[in-house]
Design a protein around this motif. Structure first.
Motif, mmCIF file in Angstrom:
data_model
loop_
_atom_site.group_PDB
_atom_site.id
_atom_site.type_symbol
_atom_site.label_atom_id
_atom_site.label_comp_id
_atom_site.label_asym_id
_atom_site.label_seq_id
_atom_site.Cartn_x
_atom_site.Cartn_y
_atom_site.Cartn_z
ATOM 1 N N ASP B 219 93.559 -6.773 84.681
ATOM 2 C CA ASP B 219 92.019 -6.159 84.923
ATOM 3 C C ASP B 219 91.242 -7.096 86.019
ATOM 4 O O ASP B 219 90.804 -6.033 86.756
ATOM 5 C CB ASP B 219 91.446 -6.236 83.358
ATOM 6 N N PRO B 220 91.103 -8.129 85.757
ATOM 7 C CA PRO B 220 90.046 -8.721 86.770
ATOM 8 C C PRO B 220 90.676 -8.920 88.217
ATOM 9 O O PRO B 220 90.220 -8.521 89.253
ATOM 10 C CB PRO B 220 89.873 -10.234 86.235
ATOM 11 N N TRP B 221 92.084 -8.664 88.242
ATOM 12 C CA TRP B 221 92.917 -8.867 89.381
ATOM 13 C C TRP B 221 92.701 -7.617 90.118
ATOM 14 O O TRP B 221 92.515 -7.426 91.411
ATOM 15 C CB TRP B 221 94.141 -9.124 89.453
ATOM 16 N N LEU B 222 92.431 -6.371 89.523
ATOM 17 C CA LEU B 222 92.426 -4.920 90.129
ATOM 18 C C LEU B 222 90.947 -4.511 89.947
ATOM 19 O O LEU B 222 90.557 -3.390 90.647
ATOM 20 C CB LEU B 222 93.336 -4.226 89.221
ATOM 21 N N GLY B 223 90.158 -5.311 89.327
ATOM 22 C CA GLY B 223 88.590 -4.975 89.743
ATOM 23 C C GLY B 223 88.414 -4.209 88.028
ATOM 24 O O GLY B 223 87.010 -3.533 88.439
ATOM 25 N N PHE B 224 88.998 -4.283 87.152
ATOM 26 C CA PHE B 224 88.486 -3.671 86.006
ATOM 27 C C PHE B 224 87.550 -4.605 85.190
ATOM 28 O O PHE B 224 87.375 -4.149 83.910
ATOM 29 C CB PHE B 224 89.642 -3.269 85.126
ATOM 30 N N GLY B 225 87.362 -5.925 85.551
ATOM 31 C CA GLY B 225 86.643 -6.828 84.688
ATOM 32 C C GLY B 225 87.308 -7.485 83.702
ATOM 33 O O GLY B 225 88.474 -7.515 83.603
ATOM 34 N N TRP B 226 86.604 -8.402 82.781
ATOM 35 C CA TRP B 226 87.291 -9.001 81.903
ATOM 36 C C TRP B 226 87.709 -8.153 80.898
ATOM 37 O O TRP B 226 86.998 -7.328 80.225
ATOM 38 C CB TRP B 226 86.036 -10.252 81.635
ATOM 39 N N ASN B 227 89.026 -8.488 80.356
ATOM 40 C CA ASN B 227 89.299 -7.817 79.117
ATOM 41 C C ASN B 227 89.202 -8.748 77.655
ATOM 42 O O ASN B 227 90.064 -9.470 77.409
ATOM 43 C CB ASN B 227 90.890 -7.178 79.196
ATOM 44 N N THR B 228 88.169 -8.483 77.037
ATOM 45 C CA THR B 228 87.836 -9.332 75.872
ATOM 46 C C THR B 228 88.634 -9.090 74.911
ATOM 47 O O THR B 228 89.492 -10.058 74.302
ATOM 48 C CB THR B 228 86.479 -9.038 75.467
ATOM 49 N N PRO B 229 89.181 -7.683 74.485
ATOM 50 C CA PRO B 229 90.332 -7.764 73.398
ATOM 51 C C PRO B 229 91.351 -8.636 73.809
ATOM 52 O O PRO B 229 92.112 -9.236 72.835
ATOM 53 C CB PRO B 229 90.454 -6.346 72.972
ATOM 54 N N ALA B 230 92.015 -8.199 75.051
ATOM 55 C CA ALA B 230 93.224 -9.266 75.275
ATOM 56 C C ALA B 230 92.918 -10.521 75.328
ATOM 57 O O ALA B 230 93.969 -11.217 74.925
ATOM 58 C CB ALA B 230 93.713 -8.307 76.752
ATOM 59 N N SER B 231 92.072 -11.144 75.867
ATOM 60 C CA SER B 231 91.761 -12.506 76.219
ATOM 61 C C SER B 231 91.723 -13.101 74.447
ATOM 62 O O SER B 231 92.001 -14.115 74.301
ATOM 63 C CB SER B 231 90.484 -12.625 76.700
#
Lengths: 302, 252
Positions: B219-231
Motif C-alpha cells: 500500500d505505501p509502496w504504490l501510494g495507497f497510504g498506510w494499511n492499518t488493519p493489515a499492520s
C-alpha cells in the motif's frame, strides 16, 4: 581444604531407569577429581546436574557455594565445561568459535594462547565440520577454559584422541590444575584416572562404590603382586611351596606368580636355587582396572 | 551487547557460507521477478472480459516488487530460521551455548538482527534489479514502507523462532517450512493476482500471515497510504508468536 563441589544424596531417574541412585561426594579446591566407571554408570548425569543442564530428582548440590538450580547464570560464568553431547555449527571456524565464547564473559583471557596451547593454531581458519575427532575434542576443551573458570568439568575429554594426543591432553590438564583450577574429570579410562586424578570416585550402576586416591584404592582393594618371568622349564611346582605364593599361572613360556609381601625376593631366590635365571623377571603392580574388577565383578567395557 | 554483536556477526557469516539457503532466500525471489515481470511487463492492465483492473490498477512489476520483498521475509521466517534453530537444538549447539551461559535472548536477538540484515540484502537485490531492468518505480512513501518493513521482519522472525521452538526436528522444520512457503507464495499476493483467484483461494490467502505483510508493504509502496488493519494483524501475529516462543522454547 575447602570443598568447591558438594554433592549429597543426588538422585536422578529417567522414567523407570535410575541414572543416579544415591551419590554423595565432595571435591576439594585445587584437586583433580575423577568420576570413573563404565558408560551408563551415571557419571555424565551427575555432572549435568551440577551444571544445571538437568534437574535432579533429589539431593543437595553446591558448586563454589552456589546452588546450580537457582544460581545457574552466576555459576556458569565461573565454571567451564566440555560436554559429551554437543556440537558447533558446521561452518564456524576455529578462531570464530573461540572468539565468540570468549566474548560471553567480560575480561576473559586471551583465546589465542589457548588456541596455541591446545594445538589448534594451524587449524584456526578450518571449519568445525572439517576437524577430526581429536581436533574437535581439543577445541571443546579450549572452549571450556576460555572464561578462565575456577572449576572445569571435563567429560570423556580424551575420547577420540590418539595415544600421543592423550598424553598431551593429560599434561594440559595438569597445567590447568597448576593454575589453581579445580578439575572434575569424567572418564571410563582406568589409566587416565590413575595417571591424572588426586582422588577417584568409582561409579557403577548409579552408585559410588569406592572413593579414595588411586594408590589408596589399589592398596585397599587389591593385595596380590604379580611376578612375571619366562622359562622353558616344565615343572615349577616347587614355586607353590613358598608360603607367600598364592597362585602360579602358565601361558606358554610366560609364568605369572601371584603372591603377597616379599614374594618377588622369595621367588627370585628360589629360581636361582633351581638354576633358573630369567632375564625378564619383573613385578606388575595391581592397577585401578584390578580394583574395578574386584569391586564390581565386571570390567568397564562389559 | 558485545556477545550479541559477536554472535550476530558469526551468524551472518554462517548464513552466507550456506549456499542452498542463500539461493533459496535471495535468488529464488529474483527468478520470480524475471518470470513475472517478463510475462506481464509493467503497464497497468484491464481484464478484457470483466473490465476489471488487475494488479490493483498498477503495472505488474510495481505490484510484485513489494510482494517479493514480503516473500524474502517470509522465506527467512518459515524456512531459514526454523531449520537453523531446530538443527542447533538437534546437534547440541544450543546445549553448548547454554552451558557457556549464553542467554536465550542473545540467541533470539541475534536471529532477529540476522533476519533484518538478510531481508535488507534481498530487498536491495530486488529493487536494484527491477528498476534498471523493468523500469519499476521507487516506493511512493518510503518512510511508511520502511516502517512496514521493520514490522514485517519482526513479525516473521517471531514466527520463525516459534516454529524453531515447537518443531521437534530439522526434517519437520524443512517439511512444514517448505509447504508454508509455497502455499503463501502462490496465494498470498506474490503469485497470481488476487483478482483472478477463486473464492476458496481468497479464504486460504486471508488465513496466511504473508497476505497482511504484503498488503502492509504494498500500500505505501504504490501510494495507497498506510494499511492499518493489515499492520494490526501483523503486530498481533508478532506478539502471539513471541509469547508462545518464550513459553515453548527448549534448549534440548
Amino acid at each position: 581444604m575447602t570443598a568447591v563441589i558438594e554433592v549429597e544424596h543426588l538422585r536422578k531417574t529417567y522414567g523407570t531407569t535410575v541414572a543416579v541412585a544415591d551419590a554423595s561426594f565432595q571435591v576439594r579446591e585445587g584437586e583433580i577429581f575423577g568420576l570413573l566407571g563404565p558408560n551408563g554408570a551415571g557419571k555424565t548425569t551427575t555432572i549435568e546436574c551440577l551444571q544445571n543442564l538437568r534437574q535432579p530428582d533429589a539431593g543437595h548440590l553446591r558448586v563454589l557455594g552456589l546452588d546450580p538450580q537457582t544460581e545457574a547464570v552466576t555459576l556458569r560464568r565461573r565454571i567451564g565445561c566440555q560436554l559429551q553431547e554437543s556440537a558447533l555449527p558446521d561452518r564456524i571456524r576455529v578462531w570464530e568459535a573461540l572468539d565468540l565464547f570468549a566474548s560471553i564473559v567480560p575480561d576473559s583471557p586471551d583465546w589465542q594462547i589457548l588456541m596455541e596451547q591446545w594445538g589448534l593454531t594451524d587449524k584456526r581458519r578450518a571449519s568445525f565440520s572439517s576437524l577430526s575427532g581429536g581436533q574437535r575434542q581439543r577445541l571443546f576443551v579450549a572452549l571450556a577454559l576460555v572464561n578462565n573458570p575456577e572449576v572445569v568439568f571435563l567429560d570423556e575429554m580424551t575420547t577420540g584422541l590418539d595415544p600421543a594426543g592423550r598424553r598431551v591432553a593429560w599434561e594440559l590438564v595438569r597445567a590447568i590444575r597448576e593454575r589453581g583450577t579445580t578439575v572434575l574429570l569424567v572418564t571410563h579410562f582406568m589409566d587416565e584416572a590413575e595417571q591424572l586424578c588426586d582422588r577417584v570416585a568409582v561409579v557403577d550402576n548409579g552408585k559410588i562404590i569406592a572413593l579414595d586416591s588411586p594408590r589408596g584404592l589399589i592398596a585397599t582393594h587389591t593385595s596380590d603382586i604379580r611376578v612375571i618371568f619366562s622359562t622353558d622349564v616344565a615343572d615349577l611346582s616347587w614355586l607353590e611351596d613358598i608360603p607367600q605364593v598364592h597362585r602360579v599361572d602358565r601361558h606358554g613360556p610366560r609364568i605369572e606368580v601371584e603372591g603377597s609381601g616379599p614374594v618377588l625376593a622369595l621367588v627370585a631366590a628360589t629360581l636361582v636355587e633351581h638354576g633358573i635365571t630369567p632375564t625378564d623377571l619383573r613385578t606388575e603392580q595391581p592397577t585401578l582396572e584390578d580394583v574395578f574388577l574386584r569391586l564390581t565383578g565386571h570390567g568397564v567395557h562389559d | 551487547m558485545r556477545i550479541l554483536a559477536k554472535l550476530t556477526w558469526v551468524e551472518i557469516k554462517l548464513f552466507i557460507r550456506e549456499p542452498i539457503t542463500v539461493v533459496f532466500t535471495l535468488v529464488l525471489p529474483l527468478i520470480f521477478l524475471f518470470v513475472m515481470a517478463g510475462v506481464f511487463g509493467n503497464t497497468p492492465e484491464i481484464d478484457p472480459e470483466t473490465g476489471m483492473e488487475i494488479f490493483r490498477g498498477v503495472g505488474a512489476t510495481d505490484y510484485y516488487i513489494p510482494a517479493y520483498i514480503g516473500l524474502v521475509i517470509a522465506s527467512i521466517g518459515v524456512v531459514a530460521l526454523p531449520v537453523h534453530l531446530t538443527a542447533y537444538r538437534e546437534r547440541g549447539v544450543l546445549r553448548r551455548f547454554r552451558a557457556s551461559s549464553m542467554s536465550v535472548w542473545t540467541v533470539f536477538g541475534s536471529q532477529v538482527v540476522v533476519s533484518f540484515a538478510i531481508a535488507m540484502l534481498g530487498t536491495i537485490l530486488l529493487v536494484a534489479t527491477a528498476i534498471p531492468a523493468y523500469g519499476a518505480a521507487l516506493p511512493r512513501s518510503p518512510g511508511l514502507v520502511l516502517a512496514a518493513f521493520v514490522l514485517s521482519v519482526l513479525s516473521f522472525s517471531a514466527l520463525g523462532v516459534l516454529l524453531g521452538a515447537i518443531l521437534p526436528t530439522t526434517r519437520a522444520a524443512q517439511g512444514l517450512g517448505l509447504i508454508l512457503f509455497f502455499v503463501m507464495m502462490l496465494l498470498s499476493g506474490a503469485g497470481p493476482p488476487r483478482e483472478v483467484m477463486t473464492e476458496a483461494m481468497h479464504w486460504i490467502s486471508d488465513a496466511t500471515p504473508l497476505r497482511y505483510v504484503i498488503l502492509m508493504l504494498q500500500d505505501p509502496w504504490l501510494g495507497f497510504g498506510w494499511n492499518t488493519p493489515a499492520s494490526l494483524t501483523v503486530v498481533g501475529i508478532m506478539l502471539v508468536a513471541a509469547l508462545l516462543s518464550a513459553r515453548f522454547f527448549r534448549w534440548e
